[in-house]
Design a protein around this motif. Sequence first.
Motif, short mmCIF file in Angstrom:
data_model
loop_
_atom_site.label_atom_id
_atom_site.label_comp_id
_atom_site.label_asym_id
_atom_site.label_seq_id
_atom_site.Cartn_x
_atom_site.Cartn_y
_atom_site.Cartn_z
N ALA A 193 40.95 -52.63 13.67
CA ALA A 193 41.47 -53.87 14.27
C ALA A 193 40.36 -54.90 14.42
CB ALA A 193 42.10 -53.56 15.63
N ALA A 201 39.61 -64.35 11.03
CA ALA A 201 38.95 -65.57 11.52
C ALA A 201 38.13 -66.26 10.43
CB ALA A 201 38.07 -65.24 12.71
N THR A 240 39.71 -56.35 11.01
CA THR A 240 40.82 -57.22 10.61
C THR A 240 40.72 -58.57 11.32
OG1 THR A 240 42.25 -55.31 10.18
CG2 THR A 240 43.33 -57.44 10.54
N ASP A 241 40.37 -58.55 12.60
CA ASP A 241 40.22 -59.80 13.35
C ASP A 241 39.07 -60.63 12.78
OD1 ASP A 241 42.30 -59.08 14.97
OD2 ASP A 241 41.04 -58.45 16.66
#
Length: 266
Positions: A212, A220, A215-216
């Motif tokens: 996660a 961004a 992925t973030d």
Amino acid sequence: MADLAHAALIDELETWPKPGLVSPIDSGSHHDMDAGTLRRSAAAIRPFFVALVSAGREGAGMADLRAIGLRAEAAMLEATGGVNAHRGAIFSLGLICAGAGVSGNIPASAEARAEAVGRLWGGAIAGAPTSADSHGGRAARRYGVGGASAEAAAGFPTIRAVGLPALRLGRAHAPDDPQAARVQCFFALLAILDDTNLLHRGGAEGLARAQAAATDFLGAGGTADPDWRDRAVRIHRSFVAARLSPGGCADLLATTLFLDALPRLA
């Protein structure tokens, strides 16, 4: 060929920020190794990449390749005082060296070099028992994931579909910053790989947390975002606090870098 394999290991080591992993900046989530440990290990195993290219050229079978790999592991452990610094890299980079020996000087793309491993030895790799004395092997069995063996047996599909495209995208983001390209590649691998080292240290929850975060980071903008270094450092610190270490992603990063360099050798 061996010089390129060694260079890929050093470039992986020097990639920063690389959450949870050893770099020249710090030891990440590891208390038993530092950058010097990995440099000694890389130097110790370099001659065995030469041997694996030669073995591939001579038509060696998997048993012969495995014997060379075990000698490389012994040299690594002697150089590091018993620390497993590069077992996964010996496996992946070593198979690619052997595959390159089989094909000789025939020009081939990075993707073709990866696929060749599966074509030549996929069945033998898939049929071999998972190592009972490695953290990754135990995690792969416990959580029902393929691990490094399944990746190699299939011709490194994650590198072909994710690693190499991400490395090229990172270069497009910052043509004059090879560090940024390697970080982009690393986070792309981290976002999707069922890393058995993460499963060993953090279980399914730790793996999901790491994926996660990656992925973030990518969502961004990855390394195209001007603040990417600060964001990557924050993720690194969170991994260290949780003792998470994506060693499988590190191995795939080094393997991606090696495959990317091989077409220029021809």
